[in-house]
Write an enzyme that holds these catalytic residues in place. Structure first.
Site, PDB file in Angstrom:
ATOM      1  CE  LYS A  13      -2.098  -0.863   3.913  1.00 12.65           C
ATOM      2  NZ  LYS A  13      -1.578  -2.170   4.337  1.00 12.65           N
ATOM      3  NE  ARG A  88      -4.121  -0.928  10.160  1.00 17.40           N
ATOM      4  CZ  ARG A  88      -3.116  -0.421   9.456  1.00 17.40           C
ATOM      5  NH1 ARG A  88      -3.236   0.741   8.870  1.00 17.40           N
ATOM      6  NH2 ARG A  88      -2.001  -1.099   9.346  1.00 17.40           N
ATOM      7  NE  ARG A 127       7.909  -2.950   6.033  1.00 19.52           N
ATOM      8  CZ  ARG A 127       6.593  -2.751   6.024  1.00 19.52           C
ATOM      9  NH1 ARG A 127       5.999  -2.246   4.964  1.00 19.52           N
ATOM     10  NH2 ARG A 127       5.864  -3.069   7.059  1.00 19.52           N
ATOM     11  NE  ARG A 139       6.343  -0.367  10.275  1.00 15.13           N
ATOM     12  CZ  ARG A 139       5.225  -0.496   9.570  1.00 15.13           C
ATOM     13  NH1 ARG A 139       5.173  -0.008   8.352  1.00 15.13           N
ATOM     14  NH2 ARG A 139       4.182  -1.100  10.075  1.00 15.13           N
ATOM     15  NE  ARG A 150       2.297  -4.739  11.204  1.00 15.97           N
ATOM     16  CZ  ARG A 150       3.443  -4.744  10.539  1.00 15.97           C
ATOM     17  NH1 ARG A 150       4.533  -5.251  11.097  1.00 15.97           N
ATOM     18  NH2 ARG A 150       3.495  -4.249   9.329  1.00 15.97           N
TER      19      ARG A 150
HETATM   20  P1  ADP Z   1       1.124  -1.889   7.966  1.00 13.45           P
HETATM   21  O1  ADP Z   1       0.017  -1.646   6.998  1.00 13.45           O
HETATM   22  O2  ADP Z   1       2.400  -2.228   7.296  1.00 13.45           O
HETATM   23  O3  ADP Z   1       0.755  -2.865   9.047  1.00 13.45           O
HETATM   24  P2  ADP Z   1       1.004   0.908   8.929  1.00 13.45           P
HETATM   25  O4  ADP Z   1       2.240   1.718   8.815  1.00 13.45           O
HETATM   26  O5  ADP Z   1      -0.129   1.245   8.045  1.00 13.45           O
HETATM   27  O6  ADP Z   1       1.472  -0.600   8.791  1.00 13.45           O
HETATM   28  O7  ADP Z   1       0.474   0.950  10.454  1.00 13.45           O
HETATM   29  C1  ADP Z   1       1.306   0.620  11.553  1.00 13.45           C
HETATM   30  C2  ADP Z   1       0.493   0.568  12.856  1.00 13.45           C
HETATM   31  O8  ADP Z   1      -0.122   1.853  13.103  1.00 13.45           O
HETATM   32  C3  ADP Z   1      -0.680  -0.409  12.863  1.00 13.45           C
HETATM   33  O9  ADP Z   1      -0.285  -1.733  13.141  1.00 13.45           O
HETATM   34  C4  ADP Z   1      -1.543   0.215  13.975  1.00 13.45           C
HETATM   35  O10 ADP Z   1      -1.033  -0.048  15.253  1.00 13.45           O
HETATM   36  C5  ADP Z   1      -1.408   1.707  13.717  1.00 13.45           C
HETATM   37  N1  ADP Z   1      -2.454   2.205  12.770  1.00 13.45           N
HETATM   38  C6  ADP Z   1      -2.242   2.743  11.538  1.00 13.45           C
HETATM   39  N2  ADP Z   1      -3.387   3.093  10.958  1.00 13.45           N
HETATM   40  C7  ADP Z   1      -4.373   2.754  11.832  1.00 13.45           C
HETATM   41  C8  ADP Z   1      -5.784   2.834  11.803  1.00 13.45           C
HETATM   42  N3  ADP Z   1      -6.436   3.350  10.744  1.00 13.45           N
HETATM   43  N4  ADP Z   1      -6.480   2.382  12.884  1.00 13.45           N
HETATM   44  C9  ADP Z   1      -5.851   1.882  13.949  1.00 13.45           C
HETATM   45  N5  ADP Z   1      -4.518   1.766  14.054  1.00 13.45           N
HETATM   46  C10 ADP Z   1      -3.773   2.191  13.002  1.00 13.45           C
END
Ligand code: ADP
Length: 199
Positions: A13, A88, A127, A139, A150
């Site tokens: 994404k 999400r 990654r 990360r 996750r």
């Molecule tokens: P990825 O899609 O690779 O898991 P992101 O960088 O999008 O990682 O998100 C990392 C973390 O940030 C998520 O695992 C969550 O803890 C938090 N997060 C991001 N966006 C949201 C969201 N829309 N709602 C709740 N938590 C979020």
């Protein structure tokens, strides 16, 4: 153009939204990046989110909805935006609908990056290795334990959004297993009206 990029962790994404954002000249809004910046800066939101994020859980809906509401009110979002990592959960999707309706705007497409579950773990491991090799910091949630959480959060909370957006005639599935530029060109096809969407 107002887009959502949907898909599990490791689906690509972030990569694809950056490319499309640049091409369309609209901002990429990544809640993950915004939250990581808040954690780094030690803001009240960051303090709240830090532990949840490193364990791989989801930050409370009201926190991310608040962040997005503020962000899409900024002038650079007037011509459109790409949401990466938001919504999400179904309540986040409902909140986004209400927010956009109140502004008299609507989503154009929800692009779903479809990838096999089995490849996600290895993509995220790669990654982490590449980041280390480049001298960067991995990360906090790019480890096996957090990744499991996750993925569970994704299947339980986020995967139902495909049904939600299908019902709203906005879902455009794209093969996320293809090479990066092949995925980009599939997305371009959707954006120029040639996609096999459901609406
Ligand atoms: P990825 O899609 O690779 O898991 P992101 O960088 O999008 O990682 O998100 C990392 C973390 O940030 C998520 O695992 C969550 O803890 C938090 N997060 C991001 N966006 C949201 C969201 N829309 N709602 C709740 N938590 C979020």
């Amino acid at each position: 153009m107002r887009l959502i990029l949907l898909g599990p962790p490791g689906a690509g994404k972030g990569t694809q939204s950056q490319i499309i954002a640049e091409r369309l000249g609209i901002p990429q809004l990544s809640t993950g990046e915004m939250l990581r910046a808040a954690v780094k800066a030690g803001t009240p939101i960051g303090l709240k989110a830090k532990e949840i994020m490193s364990a791989g859980g989801l930050v409370p809906d009201e926190v991310v909805v608040g962040i997005i509401a503020d962000r899409i009110a900024q002038p650079d979002c007037a011509r459109g935006f790409i949401l990466d990592g938001f919504p999400r959960t179904l309540p986040q999707a409902a909140a986004l609908d209400a927010l956009m309706r109140s502004k008299g705007i609507a989503l154009d497409h929800v692009i779903e990056l479809k990838v096999d579950d089995t490849i996600l773990v290895s993509r995220i491991e790669t990654r982490a290795k590449e980041t280390l090799a480049a001298g960067g910091t991995v990360r906090a949630d790019d480890n096996a334990e957090a990744l499991k959480t996750r993925l569970m959060a994704y299947y339980r909370e986020t995967a139902p959004l495909t049904g939600y957006y299908f019902a709203h005639h906005l879902l455009r599935p794209v093969d996320g297993m293809a090479a990066i530029d092949a995925v980009t060109s599939q997305i371009n096809t959707v954006l120029t009206g040639g996609g096999r969407g459901n609406g």
